[in-house]
Design an enzyme around this catalytic site. Structure first.
Site, mmCIF file in Angstrom:
data_model
loop_
_atom_site.group_PDB
_atom_site.id
_atom_site.type_symbol
_atom_site.label_atom_id
_atom_site.label_comp_id
_atom_site.label_asym_id
_atom_site.label_seq_id
_atom_site.Cartn_x
_atom_site.Cartn_y
_atom_site.Cartn_z
ATOM 1 N N ARG A 120 -122.345 23.096 -23.891
ATOM 2 C CA ARG A 120 -121.956 24.504 -24.003
ATOM 3 C C ARG A 120 -120.665 24.669 -24.784
ATOM 4 O O ARG A 120 -120.440 25.684 -25.417
ATOM 5 C CB ARG A 120 -121.808 25.098 -22.585
ATOM 6 C CG ARG A 120 -121.289 26.536 -22.551
ATOM 7 C CD ARG A 120 -122.322 27.456 -23.161
ATOM 8 N NE ARG A 120 -121.865 28.825 -23.324
ATOM 9 C CZ ARG A 120 -121.240 29.284 -24.406
ATOM 10 N NH1 ARG A 120 -120.954 28.479 -25.397
ATOM 11 N NH2 ARG A 120 -120.907 30.554 -24.486
ATOM 12 N N TYR A 121 -119.793 23.678 -24.677
ATOM 13 C CA TYR A 121 -118.476 23.746 -25.315
ATOM 14 C C TYR A 121 -118.423 22.688 -26.416
ATOM 15 O O TYR A 121 -119.085 21.657 -26.312
ATOM 16 C CB TYR A 121 -117.373 23.501 -24.277
ATOM 17 C CG TYR A 121 -117.421 24.471 -23.117
ATOM 18 C CD1 TYR A 121 -116.867 25.739 -23.233
ATOM 19 C CD2 TYR A 121 -118.035 24.132 -21.920
ATOM 20 C CE1 TYR A 121 -116.909 26.638 -22.174
ATOM 21 C CE2 TYR A 121 -118.090 25.026 -20.857
ATOM 22 C CZ TYR A 121 -117.530 26.274 -20.988
ATOM 23 O OH TYR A 121 -117.586 27.166 -19.938
ATOM 24 N N ARG A 124 -117.228 18.815 -25.347
ATOM 25 C CA ARG A 124 -117.554 18.163 -24.079
ATOM 26 C C ARG A 124 -118.952 18.539 -23.609
ATOM 27 O O ARG A 124 -119.443 19.618 -23.904
ATOM 28 C CB ARG A 124 -116.523 18.490 -23.008
ATOM 29 C CG ARG A 124 -116.246 19.971 -22.805
ATOM 30 C CD ARG A 124 -114.814 20.143 -22.290
ATOM 31 N NE ARG A 124 -114.541 21.488 -21.814
ATOM 32 C CZ ARG A 124 -114.206 22.504 -22.619
ATOM 33 N NH1 ARG A 124 -114.181 22.352 -23.944
ATOM 34 N NH2 ARG A 124 -113.947 23.695 -22.106
ATOM 35 N N CYS A 133 -127.808 15.806 -3.451
ATOM 36 C CA CYS A 133 -126.434 15.895 -2.963
ATOM 37 C C CYS A 133 -126.411 15.310 -1.560
ATOM 38 O O CYS A 133 -127.451 15.200 -0.918
ATOM 39 C CB CYS A 133 -125.985 17.350 -2.893
ATOM 40 S SG CYS A 133 -126.097 18.177 -4.480
ATOM 41 N N CYS A 137 -124.783 22.729 -0.300
ATOM 42 C CA CYS A 137 -123.888 23.850 -0.020
ATOM 43 C C CYS A 137 -124.681 25.141 -0.142
ATOM 44 O O CYS A 137 -125.411 25.335 -1.112
ATOM 45 C CB CYS A 137 -122.753 23.875 -1.039
ATOM 46 S SG CYS A 137 -121.972 22.266 -1.231
ATOM 47 N N CYS A 140 -124.099 27.079 -3.417
ATOM 48 C CA CYS A 140 -124.231 26.331 -4.681
ATOM 49 C C CYS A 140 -124.773 27.188 -5.822
ATOM 50 O O CYS A 140 -125.764 27.896 -5.669
ATOM 51 C CB CYS A 140 -125.174 25.156 -4.478
ATOM 52 S SG CYS A 140 -125.418 24.194 -5.990
ATOM 53 N N ARG A 142 -126.070 25.963 -8.467
ATOM 54 C CA ARG A 142 -127.257 25.301 -9.009
ATOM 55 C C ARG A 142 -128.363 25.232 -7.955
ATOM 56 O O ARG A 142 -129.234 24.359 -7.998
ATOM 57 C CB ARG A 142 -126.914 23.892 -9.467
ATOM 58 C CG ARG A 142 -125.978 23.866 -10.635
ATOM 59 C CD ARG A 142 -126.290 22.698 -11.565
ATOM 60 N NE ARG A 142 -125.474 22.794 -12.757
ATOM 61 C CZ ARG A 142 -124.232 22.313 -12.820
ATOM 62 N NH1 ARG A 142 -123.724 21.687 -11.792
ATOM 63 N NH2 ARG A 142 -123.546 22.450 -13.921
ATOM 64 N N ASP A 301 -120.510 32.855 -8.178
ATOM 65 C CA ASP A 301 -121.334 33.308 -9.302
ATOM 66 C C ASP A 301 -122.542 34.156 -8.881
ATOM 67 O O ASP A 301 -122.655 34.596 -7.745
ATOM 68 C CB ASP A 301 -121.686 32.160 -10.240
ATOM 69 C CG ASP A 301 -122.831 31.348 -9.708
ATOM 70 O OD1 ASP A 301 -123.533 31.847 -8.818
ATOM 71 O OD2 ASP A 301 -123.020 30.220 -10.194
ATOM 72 N N ASP A 338 -117.508 31.975 -14.443
ATOM 73 C CA ASP A 338 -118.476 31.494 -15.414
ATOM 74 C C ASP A 338 -119.325 32.723 -15.737
ATOM 75 O O ASP A 338 -120.093 33.188 -14.892
ATOM 76 C CB ASP A 338 -119.323 30.379 -14.787
ATOM 77 C CG ASP A 338 -119.461 29.193 -15.711
ATOM 78 O OD1 ASP A 338 -119.324 29.390 -16.940
ATOM 79 O OD2 ASP A 338 -119.719 28.080 -15.225
ATOM 80 N N LYS A 345 -116.809 29.792 -19.189
ATOM 81 C CA LYS A 345 -115.766 30.088 -18.211
ATOM 82 C C LYS A 345 -114.632 30.866 -18.857
ATOM 83 O O LYS A 345 -114.190 30.523 -19.941
ATOM 84 C CB LYS A 345 -115.190 28.787 -17.661
ATOM 85 C CG LYS A 345 -116.183 27.935 -16.895
ATOM 86 C CD LYS A 345 -115.499 26.683 -16.393
ATOM 87 C CE LYS A 345 -116.465 25.725 -15.746
ATOM 88 N NZ LYS A 345 -117.330 25.020 -16.711
HETATM 89 C C1 LIG Z 1 -117.579 23.715 -16.580
HETATM 90 C C2 LIG Z 1 -118.327 23.058 -17.593
HETATM 91 C C3 LIG Z 1 -117.751 22.073 -18.423
HETATM 92 C C4 LIG Z 1 -116.315 21.644 -18.269
HETATM 93 O O1 LIG Z 1 -115.461 22.695 -18.536
HETATM 94 P P1 LIG Z 1 -113.895 22.542 -18.359
HETATM 95 O O2 LIG Z 1 -113.375 23.923 -18.469
HETATM 96 O O3 LIG Z 1 -113.429 21.648 -19.455
HETATM 97 O O4 LIG Z 1 -113.642 21.916 -17.028
HETATM 98 C C5 LIG Z 1 -118.528 21.521 -19.409
HETATM 99 N N1 LIG Z 1 -119.807 21.898 -19.585
HETATM 100 C C6 LIG Z 1 -120.385 22.826 -18.802
HETATM 101 C C7 LIG Z 1 -121.784 23.211 -19.066
HETATM 102 C C8 LIG Z 1 -119.674 23.431 -17.778
HETATM 103 O O5 LIG Z 1 -120.268 24.340 -17.002
HETATM 104 S S1 SF4 Z 2 -122.100 22.740 -4.899
HETATM 105 FE FE1 SF4 Z 2 -124.273 22.342 -5.288
HETATM 106 S S2 SF4 Z 2 -124.290 20.561 -6.618
HETATM 107 FE FE2 SF4 Z 2 -122.275 20.620 -5.650
HETATM 108 S S3 SF4 Z 2 -122.475 19.366 -3.802
HETATM 109 FE FE3 SF4 Z 2 -122.872 21.476 -3.204
HETATM 110 S S4 SF4 Z 2 -125.112 21.670 -3.336
HETATM 111 FE FE4 SF4 Z 2 -124.545 19.844 -4.506
#
Ligand SMILES: *Cc1c(COP(=O)(O)O)cnc(C)c1O
Ligand code: SF4
Length: 375
Positions: A120-121, A124, A133, A137, A140, A142, A301, A338, A345
């Site tokens: 996305r960035y 990185r 996991c 959570c 979460c 995701r 989120d 996000d 973010k």
């Molecule tokens: C959060 C995130 C990162 C890391 O972002 P930082 O702001 O550098 O911590 C990288 N890729 C994705 C898809 C993310 O959601």
């Molecule tokens: S936030 Fe989501 S991905 Fe992270 S430990 Fe909890 S359940 Fe797993």
């Protein structure tokens, strides 16, 4: 904070209680294999009626549930609003989808050149190495993917992700995520991290994990010895509440810090759990006392099934305002959202620039006093 044995040990669960007296409790495999799931009847263990226990089961059919005996033991049985309980025990509110909810709020699929890799960035990437996991959570983001047995992450898939990283020299920071990467065994982690470390343009490797919170037994010396071969390696944990600091979790953090691993923490701002200045301040102080630098405070989120945890942005800003200037600068996380739709973010503030013209800038300090500065 109590340094005693975890409270709320469960009367009827002889198995769990016995285990606290022997080595099994401190063995992460035992913790992992004895997790409470939707199959367990939680009524006696939580002191709730059968009807509520049935509701929990129904929710667990939609969004997976697993709780390590350790994390479960932190639940205060007599408090329905116990912050640990709210974070791990399914709640019927998860099935009330709100109109603002989205299936994939971060549009992660759009930024996935390969399954499990999100780019996305510019510099990185996030590499998903498992969807499991230690505990799931309830908040979460995701949620729709984690614990899904239908989606399989294979070593082959991970290798394709690593190849992508190798082919893209602009990637200098690789974030291993999931799921929780630290549910994988030492050997697999050694292999994955070793391969990534061998790529010359990768400067930093990061692991995002909640294991120090929900299964601190996983942080063994053998794991630490694997991780410290691959410096610079950073770890971001996910503590949300002061009660998550116990002798076990503090020891896990100490092992990681002693191995020279810089530790950060991502907290999710959660309604009725940590949405007050007092709780947040206590959490931040415990983090820095344990050599963990608060990194992000996430605005909860817009995934499905988490809307009951969401505060308003205004509340989040007010909490930040109650912290900035009132405690050590290095104890302050950045409050971020996000952006739904895949915007990425962004920091949310609060704003200390009250006026900005060609000739002057007005800054308001933490006490609410305005200062004019000629620019
Ligand atoms: C959060 C995130 C990162 C890391 O972002 P930082 O702001 O550098 O911590 C990288 N890729 C994705 C898809 C993310 O959601
Ligand atoms: S936030 Fe989501 S991905 Fe992270 S430990 Fe909890 S359940 Fe797993």
């Amino acid at each position: 904070m109590s340094k005693d044995k975890p409270k709320g040990m469960i009367k009827d669960a002889n198995k769990l209680q016995d285990a606290t007296n022997n080595a099994a409790w401190s063995d992460w495999h035992w913790q992992f294999n004895n997790r409470l799931s939707g199959k367990n009847d939680l009524s006696a263990r939580l002191g709730i009626g059968k009807k509520l226990a049935e509701e929990i089961k129904r929710v667990a059919e939609v969004f997976p549930m697993a709780i390590t005996p350790y994390y479960f033991s932190l639940i205060s049985k007599n408090d329905p609003q116990c912050p640990v309980r709210l974070q791990c025990v399914p709640n019927f509110a998860e099935l009330n989808f709100s109109p603002a909810d989205m299936e994939d709020p971060l549009n992660e699929d759009k930024y996935s050149p390969l399954p499990g890799l999100i780019h996305r960035y510019p510099d990185r990437v996030l590499l998903t190495v498992t969807l499991e996991c230690a505990s799931y959570c309830r908040h979460c983001s995701r949620k729709r993917k984690v614990g899904d047995q239908a989606i399989k992450i294979t070593m082959d898939g991970i290798c394709k992700g690593i190849e992508y990283i190798r082919d893209h020299p602009q990637i200098r920071d690789v974030l291993l995520s999931g799921g929780d990467p630290l549910v994988l065994g030492d050997e697999i982690l050694d292999k994955i991290i070793g391969e990534i470390r061998a790529i010359s343009h990768v400067e930093v490797i990061r692991i995002g994990t909640r294991v120090p919170v929900v299964m601190p037994q996983r942080i063994t010396m053998s794991l630490v010895n694997v991780l410290k071969k691959y410096h610079p390696l950073w770890i971001n944990t996910h503590f949300n509440h002061p009660v998550e600091f116990t002798p076990e979790s503090e020891q896990a953090l100490a092992k990681l810090a002693d191995a020279g691993i810089p530790l950060g923490n991502q907290t999710v701002l959660l309604k009725a759990i940590n949405d007050s200045v007092a709780t947040m301040k206590k959490l931040l102080h415990l983090l820095v006392k344990n050599r963990v630098r608060p990194y992000y405070l996430y605005h909860c989120d817009y995934s499905r099934g988490v809307s009951h945890f969401r505060t308003s942005i205004r509340e989040g800003l007010e909490i930040q305002q109650g912290l900035i200037g009132f405690t050590s600068g290095f104890a302050l996380p950045l409050y971020v959202m996000d952006i739904p739709g895949g915007g990425g973010k962004v920091p949310l503030g609060p704003e200390y620039i009250k006026k900005y013209t060609d000739s002057e800038i007005v800054l308001r300090n933490f006490e609410g006093v305005d200062y004019i500065i000629k620019d």
